[in-house]
Design a protein around this motif. Sequence first.
Motif, PDB file in Angstrom:
ATOM      1  N   VAL A 174       0.831  -1.156  -0.147  1.00 45.58           N
ATOM      2  CA  VAL A 174       0.207  -0.011   0.026  1.00 45.58           C
ATOM      3  C   VAL A 174       0.684   1.298   0.061  1.00 45.58           C
ATOM      4  O   VAL A 174       2.064   1.238   0.155  1.00 45.58           O
ATOM      5  N   ASN A 175       0.465   2.318  -0.208  1.00 46.85           N
ATOM      6  CA  ASN A 175       1.040   3.917  -0.071  1.00 46.85           C
ATOM      7  C   ASN A 175       1.371   3.973   1.080  1.00 46.85           C
ATOM      8  O   ASN A 175       0.476   3.449   2.169  1.00 46.85           O
ATOM      9  N   THR A 176       2.578   4.675   1.575  1.00 43.23           N
ATOM     10  CA  THR A 176       2.797   5.347   2.660  1.00 43.23           C
ATOM     11  C   THR A 176       1.494   6.204   3.447  1.00 43.23           C
ATOM     12  O   THR A 176       1.249   6.464   4.576  1.00 43.23           O
ATOM     13  N   SER A 177       0.854   6.917   2.402  1.00 44.35           N
ATOM     14  CA  SER A 177      -0.086   7.877   2.811  1.00 44.35           C
ATOM     15  C   SER A 177      -1.374   7.117   3.712  1.00 44.35           C
ATOM     16  O   SER A 177      -1.962   7.503   4.569  1.00 44.35           O
ATOM     17  N   LEU A 178      -1.435   5.646   3.132  1.00 43.79           N
ATOM     18  CA  LEU A 178      -2.604   5.206   3.681  1.00 43.79           C
ATOM     19  C   LEU A 178      -2.235   4.802   5.063  1.00 43.79           C
ATOM     20  O   LEU A 178      -2.935   4.806   6.097  1.00 43.79           O
ATOM     21  N   ILE A 179      -0.958   4.225   5.107  1.00 40.03           N
ATOM     22  CA  ILE A 179      -0.363   4.024   6.678  1.00 40.03           C
ATOM     23  C   ILE A 179      -0.434   4.956   7.476  1.00 40.03           C
ATOM     24  O   ILE A 179      -1.142   5.233   8.780  1.00 40.03           O
ATOM     25  N   ARG A 180      -0.327   6.426   7.020  1.00 40.70           N
ATOM     26  CA  ARG A 180      -0.218   7.541   7.983  1.00 40.70           C
ATOM     27  C   ARG A 180      -1.609   7.782   8.198  1.00 40.70           C
ATOM     28  O   ARG A 180      -2.186   8.200   9.341  1.00 40.70           O
ATOM     29  N   PHE A 181      -2.529   7.789   7.130  1.00 44.03           N
ATOM     30  CA  PHE A 181      -4.211   7.927   7.442  1.00 44.03           C
ATOM     31  C   PHE A 181      -4.672   7.042   8.582  1.00 44.03           C
ATOM     32  O   PHE A 181      -5.496   7.565   9.464  1.00 44.03           O
ATOM     33  N   TRP A 182      -4.225   5.783   8.199  1.00 39.69           N
ATOM     34  CA  TRP A 182      -4.818   4.827   9.448  1.00 39.69           C
ATOM     35  C   TRP A 182      -4.448   5.045  10.787  1.00 39.69           C
ATOM     36  O   TRP A 182      -4.950   4.867  11.556  1.00 39.69           O
ATOM     37  N   GLU A 183      -3.147   5.687  10.745  1.00 38.78           N
ATOM     38  CA  GLU A 183      -2.671   5.969  12.097  1.00 38.78           C
ATOM     39  C   GLU A 183      -3.324   7.092  12.726  1.00 38.78           C
ATOM     40  O   GLU A 183      -3.624   6.936  14.098  1.00 38.78           O
ATOM     41  N   LYS A 184      -3.860   7.987  11.911  1.00 36.58           N
ATOM     42  CA  LYS A 184      -4.686   8.980  12.563  1.00 36.58           C
ATOM     43  C   LYS A 184      -6.015   8.426  12.859  1.00 36.58           C
ATOM     44  O   LYS A 184      -6.726   8.923  13.876  1.00 36.58           O
ATOM     45  N   GLU A 185      -6.732   7.356  12.223  1.00 34.30           N
ATOM     46  CA  GLU A 185      -8.116   7.024  12.153  1.00 34.30           C
ATOM     47  C   GLU A 185      -8.212   5.806  13.437  1.00 34.30           C
ATOM     48  O   GLU A 185      -9.063   5.798  13.951  1.00 34.30           O
ATOM     49  N   PHE A 186      -7.175   5.195  13.506  1.00 31.91           N
ATOM     50  CA  PHE A 186      -7.186   4.034  14.576  1.00 31.91           C
ATOM     51  C   PHE A 186      -6.328   4.411  15.835  1.00 31.91           C
ATOM     52  O   PHE A 186      -5.168   4.450  15.638  1.00 31.91           O
ATOM     53  N   ASP A 187      -6.877   4.263  16.922  1.00 29.03           N
ATOM     54  CA  ASP A 187      -6.043   4.621  18.236  1.00 29.03           C
ATOM     55  C   ASP A 187      -4.924   3.587  18.548  1.00 29.03           C
ATOM     56  O   ASP A 187      -4.202   3.864  19.279  1.00 29.03           O
ATOM     57  N   ALA A 188      -5.408   2.203  17.939  1.00 26.80           N
ATOM     58  CA  ALA A 188      -4.476   1.127  18.291  1.00 26.80           C
ATOM     59  C   ALA A 188      -2.986   1.653  17.487  1.00 26.80           C
ATOM     60  O   ALA A 188      -1.980   0.734  17.994  1.00 26.80           O
ATOM     61  N   LEU A 189      -2.777   2.324  16.600  1.00 22.85           N
ATOM     62  CA  LEU A 189      -1.675   2.522  15.957  1.00 22.85           C
ATOM     63  C   LEU A 189      -1.138   3.771  16.574  1.00 22.85           C
ATOM     64  O   LEU A 189      -1.266   4.946  16.361  1.00 22.85           O
ATOM     65  N   LYS A 190       0.033   3.511  16.977  1.00 20.24           N
ATOM     66  CA  LYS A 190       0.737   4.633  17.679  1.00 20.24           C
ATOM     67  C   LYS A 190       2.437   4.359  17.578  1.00 20.24           C
ATOM     68  O   LYS A 190       3.233   4.097  18.258  1.00 20.24           O
ATOM     69  N   PRO A 191       2.716   4.481  16.397  1.00 19.27           N
ATOM     70  CA  PRO A 191       4.322   4.540  16.094  1.00 19.27           C
ATOM     71  C   PRO A 191       5.049   5.522  16.838  1.00 19.27           C
ATOM     72  O   PRO A 191       4.572   6.511  17.026  1.00 19.27           O
TER      73      PRO A 191
END
Length: 109
Positions: free
Chosen positions: A22-39
Amino acid sequence: MHVDLPEKLYYSIGEVARAFDVNTSLIRFWEKEFDALKPKKNAKGNRKFTPEDIKNLELIFHLVKERGFTLEGAKTHLKENKRNTLDKFQLIRKLETIKAQLNDLKDQL
């Protein structure tokens, strides 16, 4: 989908995006949308994903891309059934791995 990443403490967003195709932009978007992702972020602001983040991303990817959940549906599903969903997800991944190994053996015969 099986994510094939080497065992490391931290992964860059580029490595993660390539692993999930996937694109890095999708990863960044999911990071904003899902609380479980906290890199974690370094001094430059580069994201560093832990193996725990990768597991959460796999689960989100499975719900959104493979099962067709909407983002809101995936968020709700994760909040209400996180433990049950995670157990089922891990079982499915193990079974997929076994299936792939059996298919490899079949091809070798």
